[in-house]
Design a protein around this motif. Structure first.
Motif, short mmCIF file in Angstrom:
data_model
loop_
_atom_site.label_atom_id
_atom_site.label_comp_id
_atom_site.label_asym_id
_atom_site.label_seq_id
_atom_site.Cartn_x
_atom_site.Cartn_y
_atom_site.Cartn_z
N ILE A 123 -5.89 3.14 -7.86
CA ILE A 123 -5.04 2.47 -6.88
C ILE A 123 -5.87 1.64 -5.91
O ILE A 123 -5.50 0.52 -5.54
CB ILE A 123 -4.17 3.49 -6.13
N ASN A 124 -7.00 2.18 -5.48
CA ASN A 124 -7.88 1.42 -4.58
C ASN A 124 -8.37 0.14 -5.25
O ASN A 124 -8.43 -0.92 -4.62
CB ASN A 124 -9.09 2.28 -4.17
N ASN A 125 -8.71 0.24 -6.52
CA ASN A 125 -9.20 -0.94 -7.25
C ASN A 125 -8.11 -1.98 -7.46
O ASN A 125 -8.40 -3.17 -7.61
CB ASN A 125 -9.78 -0.52 -8.61
N ARG A 139 13.42 8.18 -6.49
CA ARG A 139 12.19 8.30 -5.70
C ARG A 139 11.80 6.95 -5.09
O ARG A 139 11.40 6.87 -3.93
CB ARG A 139 11.05 8.83 -6.57
N ALA A 140 11.90 5.89 -5.89
CA ALA A 140 11.49 4.57 -5.42
C ALA A 140 12.38 4.08 -4.28
O ALA A 140 11.88 3.50 -3.30
CB ALA A 140 11.51 3.57 -6.57
N PHE A 141 13.68 4.33 -4.35
CA PHE A 141 14.58 3.92 -3.28
C PHE A 141 14.33 4.73 -2.01
O PHE A 141 14.50 4.21 -0.90
CB PHE A 141 16.04 4.05 -3.71
N ARG A 142 13.92 5.99 -2.17
CA ARG A 142 13.53 6.77 -0.99
C ARG A 142 12.34 6.12 -0.29
O ARG A 142 12.29 6.01 0.94
CB ARG A 142 13.18 8.20 -1.43
N ASP A 143 11.38 5.64 -1.10
CA ASP A 143 10.21 4.98 -0.53
C ASP A 143 10.61 3.69 0.20
O ASP A 143 10.00 3.34 1.22
CB ASP A 143 9.20 4.67 -1.63
N ALA A 166 0.82 -1.21 0.00
CA ALA A 166 0.00 0.00 0.00
C ALA A 166 0.86 1.26 0.00
O ALA A 166 0.56 2.23 -0.71
CB ALA A 166 -0.93 0.00 1.21
N GLY A 167 1.94 1.25 0.79
CA GLY A 167 2.81 2.41 0.83
C GLY A 167 3.39 2.75 -0.53
O GLY A 167 3.49 3.93 -0.91
N GLY A 168 3.75 1.73 -1.29
CA GLY A 168 4.28 1.97 -2.63
C GLY A 168 3.21 2.42 -3.61
O GLY A 168 3.43 3.33 -4.42
N LEU A 169 2.04 1.79 -3.55
CA LEU A 169 0.98 2.12 -4.50
C LEU A 169 0.50 3.56 -4.37
O LEU A 169 0.10 4.17 -5.36
CB LEU A 169 -0.20 1.16 -4.32
N TYR A 170 0.55 4.11 -3.17
CA TYR A 170 0.08 5.48 -2.96
C TYR A 170 1.19 6.52 -3.10
O TYR A 170 0.95 7.71 -2.89
CB TYR A 170 -0.58 5.60 -1.59
N ALA A 171 2.39 6.07 -3.48
CA ALA A 171 3.51 7.00 -3.63
C ALA A 171 3.30 7.95 -4.80
O ALA A 171 3.88 9.04 -4.83
CB ALA A 171 4.81 6.22 -3.83
N GLY A 172 2.47 7.57 -5.76
CA GLY A 172 2.26 8.40 -6.94
C GLY A 172 1.66 9.76 -6.64
O GLY A 172 1.83 10.71 -7.41
N ALA A 178 5.78 1.02 -5.84
CA ALA A 178 6.05 2.44 -6.01
C ALA A 178 6.33 2.78 -7.46
O ALA A 178 5.85 3.79 -7.99
CB ALA A 178 7.22 2.86 -5.12
N SER A 179 7.11 1.93 -8.14
CA SER A 179 7.40 2.18 -9.55
C SER A 179 6.13 2.13 -10.39
O SER A 179 5.94 2.94 -11.31
CB SER A 179 8.41 1.14 -10.06
N PHE A 180 5.25 1.19 -10.07
CA PHE A 180 3.96 1.11 -10.77
C PHE A 180 3.15 2.38 -10.53
O PHE A 180 2.57 2.94 -11.46
CB PHE A 180 3.19 -0.11 -10.27
N SER A 181 3.10 2.84 -9.29
CA SER A 181 2.33 4.03 -8.96
C SER A 181 2.89 5.26 -9.67
O SER A 181 2.13 6.09 -10.19
CB SER A 181 2.35 4.25 -7.44
N TYR A 182 4.20 5.39 -9.73
CA TYR A 182 4.80 6.53 -10.41
C TYR A 182 4.50 6.49 -11.91
O TYR A 182 4.22 7.52 -12.53
CB TYR A 182 6.32 6.54 -10.19
#
Length: 254
Positions: free
Chosen positions: A174-176, A108-112, A73-79, A154-158
């Motif tokens: 993202i919710n779906n 950005r992804a490594f920061r996450d 969830a943390g990665g998916l909402y990074a966008g 996170a990469s997917f979200s970005y």
């Protein structure tokens, strides 16, 4: 070498921005801590059929799933953070710099991933108060699984954020995506308790293998096949998602 240097520079910048607002780390663990305190104590009778005859054993089943849910969830909402930078023109100004477009994503992804490691450490320390025990080597291997999950999501979200650029649409999408992935991963309750058709469906979900692998690590079974299967599946998925999202950055920042 240029990619590594540029990734490090982007990582440093984004980490410094995050450190200026450390509440993001606290807010990220707020909901998992609530579940840890209010939901996990209910699991002992529910998980008795799986051998969880004590509260500590119940936490050993529940906490790994919760960590996977946090990483996913943390990665998916990074966008959403990227959308703010797009609106402010920060990403647009990268057009006039020689920085690698892939580094804009990886930094950005490594920061996450670093934020996730800190959040996971907080949850694990709190879980120790409830009797959870886990070996340090197994915990480090588990961190590797969590890092791959967070890097992928996170990469997917970005990538999705670069394509959609609308917060309302991104949130709904993202919710779906997040809800079925988590339900088919057994993050709250093991999939082993589900009907056969649901277990068969979950076998195709790499995050389900990650949850299983994490639980085996927390119970002291690092040689279990689910551990290396989760690494293999998540590693392949991370490569595909990063390549796809990297192309989105390359096209948007020319």
């Amino acid at each position: 070498m240029k990619l590594l240097r540029d990734t490090w520079l982007i990582f440093q910048r984004n980490l410094q921005l995050m450190l200026r607002s450390p509440m993001w780390v606290v807010l990220g663990v707020a909901q998992p801590v609530v579940y840890l305190l209010l939901f996990a104590p209910l699991l002992k009778p529910a998980l008795a059929t799986m051998g969880a005859h004590s509260q500590a054993e119940a936490y050993r089943i529940y906490v790994p799933g919760m960590l996977v849910a946090l990483a996913l969830a943390g990665g998916l909402y990074a966008g959403f953070d990227l959308l703010q930078e797009l609106a402010a023109g920060i990403v647009e100004r990268a057009r006039v710099t020689p920085v690698s477009r892939l580094a804009l994503l990886l930094g950005r992804a490594f920061r996450d991933v670093v934020v996730l490691v800190v959040q996971a450490a907080i949850i694990i320390v709190l879980s120790l108060l409830f009797g959870l025990t886990v070996g340090i080597p197994n915990l480090l291997i588990g961190y590797g699984i969590l890092a791959l999950i967070n890097l992928t999501s996170a990469s997917f979200s970005y990538g999705i954020a670069m394509k959609i650029k609308k917060p309302a649409v991104l949130g709904q999408l993202i919710n779906n995506v997040a809800q079925p992935l988590m339900l088919l991963s057994g993050t709250l309750l093991p999939i082993a308790l589900a009907p056969l058709w649901l277990r068969d469906t979950a076998n195709g979900n790499p995050f389900n293998w990650a949850v299983t692998g994490m639980r085996e690590l927390f119970t002291g079974n690092p040689d279990h096949s689910a551990v290396w299967k989760s690494f293999a599946m998540l590693g392949a998925l991370a490569i595909v998602v990063i390549a796809w999202s990297g192309r989105k950055f390359a096209k948007s920042v020319r």
